[in-house]
Write an enzyme that holds these catalytic residues in place. Structure first.
Site, mmCIF file in Angstrom:
data_model
loop_
_atom_site.group_PDB
_atom_site.id
_atom_site.type_symbol
_atom_site.label_atom_id
_atom_site.label_comp_id
_atom_site.label_asym_id
_atom_site.label_seq_id
_atom_site.Cartn_x
_atom_site.Cartn_y
_atom_site.Cartn_z
ATOM 1 N N ARG A 185 -17.254 18.067 -4.145
ATOM 2 C CA ARG A 185 -15.844 17.714 -4.035
ATOM 3 C C ARG A 185 -14.984 18.945 -3.756
ATOM 4 N NH1 ARG A 185 -15.114 15.510 -9.225
ATOM 5 N NH2 ARG A 185 -12.934 15.111 -8.779
ATOM 6 N N MET A 186 -15.559 19.809 -2.888
ATOM 7 C CA MET A 186 -14.831 21.002 -2.453
ATOM 8 C C MET A 186 -15.120 21.191 -0.975
ATOM 9 S SD MET A 186 -15.697 23.825 -5.363
ATOM 10 C CE MET A 186 -17.405 23.808 -4.944
ATOM 11 N N LYS B 66 -11.751 25.444 -1.763
ATOM 12 C CA LYS B 66 -10.583 24.760 -2.299
ATOM 13 C C LYS B 66 -10.978 23.336 -2.660
ATOM 14 C CE LYS B 66 -8.217 22.691 1.688
ATOM 15 N NZ LYS B 66 -9.020 22.899 2.894
ATOM 16 N N ALA C 94 -19.283 14.818 -1.333
ATOM 17 C CA ALA C 94 -18.964 14.000 -2.494
ATOM 18 C C ALA C 94 -19.495 14.627 -3.771
ATOM 19 C CB ALA C 94 -19.528 12.597 -2.316
ATOM 20 N N ASP D 19 0.847 -1.182 0.000
ATOM 21 C CA ASP D 19 0.000 0.000 0.000
ATOM 22 C C ASP D 19 0.881 1.229 0.000
ATOM 23 O OD1 ASP D 19 -2.581 -0.985 -0.054
ATOM 24 O OD2 ASP D 19 -2.474 -1.564 2.053
ATOM 25 N N GLU E 159 -4.102 16.812 5.726
ATOM 26 C CA GLU E 159 -3.745 17.729 4.637
ATOM 27 C C GLU E 159 -4.103 19.156 5.024
ATOM 28 O OE1 GLU E 159 -5.479 14.959 4.186
ATOM 29 O OE2 GLU E 159 -4.544 13.774 2.601
ATOM 30 N N PHE F 186 -16.490 19.281 3.126
ATOM 31 C CA PHE F 186 -16.285 18.539 1.879
ATOM 32 C C PHE F 186 -17.491 17.660 1.621
ATOM 33 C CE2 PHE F 186 -14.901 14.843 -0.488
ATOM 34 C CZ PHE F 186 -14.142 15.393 -1.507
#
Lengths: 591, 693
Positions: B393-394, B406, B390, B318, B359, B388
């Site tokens: 996607r921001m 972002k 789905a 992985d 992140e 965030f």
């Protein structure tokens, strides 16, 4: 040893080296059913044969079926030969009116030719009619050789094929080996041999007047000396050339005449001698290239060839060297080779062949399971005579018998790969196929049968003064060598004789027959089982992490394993035979 | 009872340290092994090892003969006595080797047993908590475990979260978190809850727990011969029979030659020829191999798996956590044309403040370190966090007239189009550049305008490149598994030096890849921890489950790594290879030894009858007796001398098979031919000097 001698040996090897690849590739084509030049002539013949016998070309056989067909074929043809021998006095082509062969000898001979041994307990020209020679014996020269090739090809398929169950069709392999390989080469070879003076006729024996009649004194039945004058000589005739070609090519070795390839009608010139030796190695060497071709690893084929060539060279070097040595028992006489003398041991050797070609012939015929002889191995120096013995004891895998040599060698490859394969940190694999417990078990069984037969029968013989030792004409270590050589030759399906042993007795005929029979067929069973098991396995792709079977290092390893595993078993027996005899000869004692 | 189990061998185990070398032959283990060696003389047990069984039968035979000779008061029995003694020593030395290998495992098992002692369990039945002894718990029982209590059995946390001290199993003293749901729910009996309270559903019956299995494994009680060991045993048995034939038939040949041999001499010859060195050390090598694995804190459920590890062709690794350090980190802000660095950094920081992902945190840290922007309290800003999702996607933040978003470039581009704009070409090319380099570009936009790009970077762990190079040298292909897009995956694969990668991988893709590799005849190894890894772990030839993973994963794999370290796979492969190499090396050595032994014994046997045979006595051994004794003494002592090698394994350096073969053949093949010549000669000098022969 002379430069001239080595030059002739080099010419011989160059011929073998040159033909290996083309013949090997050709055989691969034949057995993979691809097109060959001979197809237009042979395919119709092949089809006809299959139609007559009901063989379906596409029917593939598992190893048990393949082995079963092979055994059935061998037993049936063996029985046929037995019957012909026993009934030859009432069958045609018997101009000398030779009697039917006795049961023990007929059994021994039938087994002998069926197993590709061609051990001859008899004097052919005094025992076998022309019909027996041609229909009973020469046919086996083809069949036993074709069987050997078929078995080797089946074994190669076991390695080359992946995740399958079948090894091919025995009947097809047998037919193709005969039609495409043995017959064409035999025909060419027989014609060339005839050009050299090998005879081919069906005439009765000729009688010749001796130029210098001889007077012989013998002891008569009443104990008084009797003298007889011999003024005529009977010269045997017969269809020799046709049998000679296949005798060498099929590594059979059964001579048309008692003197075998030392007889001028079988092997008249140095050139015929070269051809005959070359014919012995031709197919066995070619099969190494067939192995490389069919497994997709030509370099592996060459690595196996190299191991064989190394062992061949070691043998011929030792034998030639030993035979060229001055006798330690003769003092004060010039014994070096010169224009006037061969130098070294010429006892039992033909002058037209000399020491180099006799040593080479003895090495080649025992490396392979041929057994034809052009000199008396019994008369070799102890160490020179040990070379043929060791060659057979290694299992006749130095090129070896047609087919049998290759599959015997591949069993050693499996053992080598297993012993040393672990040292690269992987469970052993041979060309991507894992070697597991079952394979090792069968390979060891194969290796075990051979010494079991030789050592046990020899041990019983040397312990029994009545039937074992009474046949000996020599005593001491030489006598041991003679008995040991006989069982070695029979079990190894070689057929050459050390002589000095009167083997045409009930005990030797029967036990040597048993040795020949089991030495061939009992060993074939585990061999085929290995192939039948390997064929079902996956083939892992090669990488830098896999055991290399293409390198000189592999060749060295394989050679060492053959010498250590193959020969160490027999060291005790050999040290009491030829080694002891050699040392005692240098101490001034001979037997 | 002590809670902190002393489990020395598992902690800080390093096979290369001097400490472990001492522990291979330490005194208490050796003492215990010496007693076990005698116990192992039981012929029924010996029959498992055909080579040593033959030696034992030979020893019994010579002992009986010796006793009858002594009873008849025959003279000159000193030689026969010595032969008999050395034959027994040969058997005992082999037994000692096996007992030594088992010794360390036994010591470890003793330590583990302490952890297994009886505890009180709080079983919940029909809503009532009752106290029962832990030994009476059955699978599916629910128990409550509070801080300070021992977890009574293997199970799955069904409610609660707790920190657990697993040092009894792993030797690692730092506590680990165990919580209901997810991939960290498995708990092991014998470990201790340090804080909080959890409810555990028991998954194993008494006697079948992980601890029980572990004890059985390290003790070698259930040790089955592995496939390769069986194959090797057959080879050795075959060689033994062949040499038995050679020796038994030698007597008739000797009788023919009028030089019959005594049974003592014949048995000596036989024992010298059969492969006693490898025969005596074979099981010790296997046990020691498993033991080395345990020292690396890996438990294998079968020896078969260890052998398979040596054969692995393909390693699936992985990306995250194995090849790269956990998560991606922000490494750079690249502003769009006309935007200042500070403005971009400010927007990036604001949008990431509520973002708790690694992140997100790394963006805040970068803004602080590079641009001196300090963290601001969200509450003071009156901001609304946009999490965030789905569909968009921001993620982002809305505050007084500012709407910052972002996300991935394509998501932001779609967002910008809603404002009638789009991604400027310059930004687009920066995005592509980052993606090509293996990074992840995040575009930041404010009020419909693209401000610039955040460069998120995967950090490849140090030293991975070198390890992959070694693996390649060994012919092992490494495949990186990642959920990244192919472009990103390719760049990281290049940087890390793996041979291949599987991008945008879903659990099923992993499974398909394993099947595909296997259909080509390759053996595949992988690591995994989650329940969704379980099918792939089961399909792989070597499946290493992380101890921190779920029960399902642990049961599917054939090894468990107690340290939960995915790179351990590389060590496991090395241990597997070393195990096989040690077997091969000692087999080769053992067989090669026979050459010298023949030169010692054959002339000695027959020089009496045929003095000329002394020409074969190339070692110039003093007398026939001293020659035979020297050979049999060498044969016995070499077993003892090679015990450390058998336990430690032969030296292993990753290289190609051809190079390894050459090196090992030189050492163990050529060495195996030469060393006994020297050894036998030395022993001959020694025993003639002290007058034993």
């Amino acid at each position: 040893m002379t430069v001239n001698g080595w030059l002739q040996i080099a010419v011989f090897f160059a011929l073998v080296l040159l033909t290996t690849k083309p013949l090997g590739k050709y055989m691969a084509r034949v057995f993979e059913g691809r097109r060959t030049l001979l197809d237009p002539i042979l395919v119709p013949v092949e089809r006809l044969l299959y139609r007559m016998t009901g063989v379906q070309r596409e029917d593939e056989m598992r190893w048990t079926e393949y082995g079963g067909a092979m055994l059935l074929f061998s037993l049936a043809t063996m029985l046929l030969t037995y019957v012909i021998e026993r009934a030859q006095h009432i069958l045609p082509w018997n101009p000398q009116h030779l009697a039917g062969v006795t049961p023990a000898l007929a059994w021994n001979t039938a087994v002998s030719f069926t197993t590709n041994t061609n051990w001859q307990s008899y004097v052919p020209e005094q025992t076998m009619s022309y019909l027996t020679q041609m229909l009973g014996l020469a046919t086996h020269n083809f069949w036993s050789a074709a069987t050997g090739i078929a078995l080797a090809v089946a074994f190669i398929r076991g390695i080359a094929r992946r995740e399958m169950k079948t090894l091919g069709n025995f009947w097809v392999d047998l037919t193709r080996a005969t039609l495409w390989v043995l017959l064409p080469i035999s025909i060419v070879l027989a014609l060339v041999l005839v050009s050299q003076g090998v005879i081919q006729n069906l005439r009765p024996y000729a009688t010749a007047q001796i130029l210098q009649p001889q007077t012989q004194t013998t002891t008569g039945p009443d104990g008084k000396p009797a003298t007889a004058t011999i003024s005529t000589q009977t010269i045997a005739q017969g269809p020799a050339a046709s049998q000679e070609a296949i005798k060498m090519l099929g590594t059979n070795g059964g001579g048309f005449f008692n003197a075998n390839s030392a007889h001028p009608f079988e092997n008249p010139t140095p050139f015929s001698n070269l051809l005959e030796m070359f014919a012995i190695f031709l197919i066995p060497a070619g099969l190494t290239a067939t192995l490389g071709e069919m497994t997709g690893s030509p370099r592996h084929g060459w690595a196996v060839f190299a191991a064989m060539a190394l062992l061949w060279f070691a043998g011929v070097f030792t034998c030639y060297w030993a035979e060229s040595q001055p006798s330690p028992l003769v003092h004060g006489v010039e014994q070096r080779a010169s224009l006037n003398q061969a130098g070294g041991n010429m006892e039992g050797k033909e002058v037209r062949f000399g020491i180099a070609n006799s040593a080479l012939f003895a090495t080649v015929t025992t490396d392979a399971s041929c057994g034809a002889v052009n000199s008396a191995h019994d008369s070799f120096t102890p160490l020179g005579g040990m070379v043929p013995m060791v060659n057979i004891l290694l299992g006749e895998i130095v090129f070896g018998g047609v087919g049998a040599g290759l599959y015997g060698m591949l069993i050693f490859v499996i053992i080598s790969v297993f012993i040393a394969g672990l040292m690269v940190g992987r469970t052993p694999e041979y060309l991507g196929k894992k070697i597991e417990a079952y394979d090792v078990q069968l390979a060891m069984l194969y290796l075990l049968i051979f010494p079991l037969i030789i050592l046990c029968l020899s041990a019983i013989s040397v312990l029994s003064p009545g039937f074992g030792l009474s046949a000996l004409t020599n005593q001491g270590p030489h006598g041991l060598s003679e008995i040991f050589y006989a069982y070695t030759s029979a079990t190894g399906n070689n057929g050459s004789a050390f002589a000095g042993l009167s083997a045409n007795t009930r005990w030797y005929n029967i036990t040597l027959g048993i040795a020949m029979f089991f030495g061939r067929f009992l060993m074939i069973v585990p061999m085929l089982a290995v192939a039948g098991n390997l064929v079902t396995k996956r083939r892992a792709p090669a990488s830098v992490g896999t055991f290399p079977v293409t390198t000189p290092l592999f060749t060295a390893l394989l050679t060492s394993v053959i010498l250590i595993v193959g020969a160490l078993t027999f060291v005790p027996a050999l040290s009491l035979g030829p080694v002891l005899e050699h040392l005692m000869m240098h101490a001034g004692q001979v037997f | 009872m002590s809670t902190q189990v002393a489990f020395e061998p598992l902690i800080g185990s390093d096979t290369h340290s001097g400490k472990s070398r001492r522990s291979i032959m330490n005194a208490p283990i050796a003492r215990r092994a010496a007693i076990d060696a005698l116990r192992k003389l039981n012929p029924i047990a010996m029959m498992r090892n055909p080579v040593m069984f033959v030696v034992e039968v030979g020893s019994v035979l010579t002992t009986v003969l010796l006793i009858s000779d002594l009873a008849r008061r025959l003279p000159n029995t000193s030689f026969d006595l010595q032969i008999t003694l050395w034959l027994w020593f040969t058997v005992l030395f082999a037994n000692f080797a096996e007992a030594m290998a088992e010794g360390r495992g036994k010591a470890q098992a003793d330590a583990l047993r302490q952890a297994k002692s009886e505890t009180i369990a709080y079983r919940i039945r029909f809503g009532v908590v009752e106290e029962v002894p832990s030994s009476r718990l059955r699978a599916e029982d629910l128990v409550r475990v509070s801080a300070g209590q021992m977890i009574p059995g293997d199970g799955e946390v069904v409610a609660g979260v707790a920190s657990v001290d697993e040092s009894a199993i792993t030797g690692e003293s730092a506590p680990v978190i165990r919580e209901a749901g997810g991939d960290r729910s498995a708990v092991t009996g014998g470990t201790r809850v340090l804080s909080d309270e959890i409810t555990v559903r028991i998954t194993s019956n008494p006697g079948e727990t992980f601890l029980d299995r572990m004890i059985a494994l390290v003790e070698g009680a259930e040790r089955q011969k592995t496939p390769n060991e069986i194959a090797l045993n057959i080879l050795l048995a075959g060689l033994t029979i062949i040499f038995l034939l050679a020796v038994v038939t030698l007597q008739p040949f000797a009788l023919y030659s009028r030089a019959p041999q005594s049974i003592f001499v014949l048995v000596s010859l036989l024992v010298c020829l059969i492969p006693t060195t490898i025969g005596g050390l074979l099981s010790a090598i296997g046990i020691a191999g498993m033991d080395r694995l345990v020292q690396h804190n890996v438990l294998a459920t079968s020896g078969r798996a260890v052998e398979a590890a040596g054969d692995v062709n393909t390693l699936l690794l992985d990306k995250t956590g194995t090849i790269t350090i956990g998560n991606r980190q922000a490494s750079e802000f690249i502003p769009a044309p006309g935007i200042s660095n500070d403005r971009l950094a400010d927007a990036a920081q604001l949008s990431s403040l509520p973002d708790e992902t690694p992140e997100g945190r790394s963006i805040v840290i970068l803004a602080k370190e590079r641009y001196g922007l300090r963290g601001r309290e969200l509450a003071q800003l009156n901001a609304v966090f946009v999490p965030f999702s789905a569909t968009t996607r921001m993620s982002g933040i809305d505050l007084e007239g500012r709407s910052i978003r972002k996300g991935a470039a394509d998501a932001i581009a779609r967002y910008l189009r809603e404002f009638g704009g789009g991604l400027p070409a310059e930004v687009q090319s920066v995005v592509e550049g980052i993606a090509r380099s293996g990074g992840t570009p995040l575009v930041v936009a404010e009020n419909g305008r693209a401000l610039g790009v955040i460069h998120l970077k995967d950090i490849v762990k140090g030293g991975m490149r070198e390890r992959f190079l070694q693996l390649r040298a060994m012919g092992i292909r490494t495949v990186m598994i990642t959920g990244d897009n192919p472009l990103t995956a390719a760049a990281i694969a290049r940087e890390a030096g793996v041979d291949d990668f599987l991008a945008e991988a879903k659990p099923k893709d992993k499974m398909d890849l394993i099947r595909r590799e296997q259909s080509e005849g390759k053996l595949v190894a992988m690591t995994g921890d989650g329940t969704n890894d379980a099918p792939a772990l089961a399909q792989a030839d070597v499946g290493v489950a992380m101890n921190s993973g779920t029960q399902a994963a642990k049961e599917a794999g054939n090894m468990v790594d107690l340290d939960s370290n995915p790179t351990k796979l590389i060590e496991i492969v090395a241990i597997g290879k070393q195990l096989l190499m040690t077997r091969g090396a000692l087999t080769t050595f053992s067989i090669a030894n026979d050459v010298a032994k023949y030169f010692a014994i054959i002339p000695a046997m027959f020089a009496g009858a045929f003095p000329v045979l002394n020409a074969l006595n190339i070692m110039h051994l003093r007398t026939p007796q001293s020659a035979i004794l020297s050979a049999i003494i060498f044969n016995a002592l070499i077993i003892v001398l090679l015990i450390p090698l058998a336990l430690r394994g032969v030296k292993y350096r990753p290289s190609s098979a051809a190079a390894m073969l050459q090196r090992n053949l030189l050492i163990y093949g050529v060495g195996g031919v030469v060393i006994p010549f020297i050894g036998i000669k030395a022993i001959d000098l020694a025993i003639t000097a002290i007058g034993l022969a």
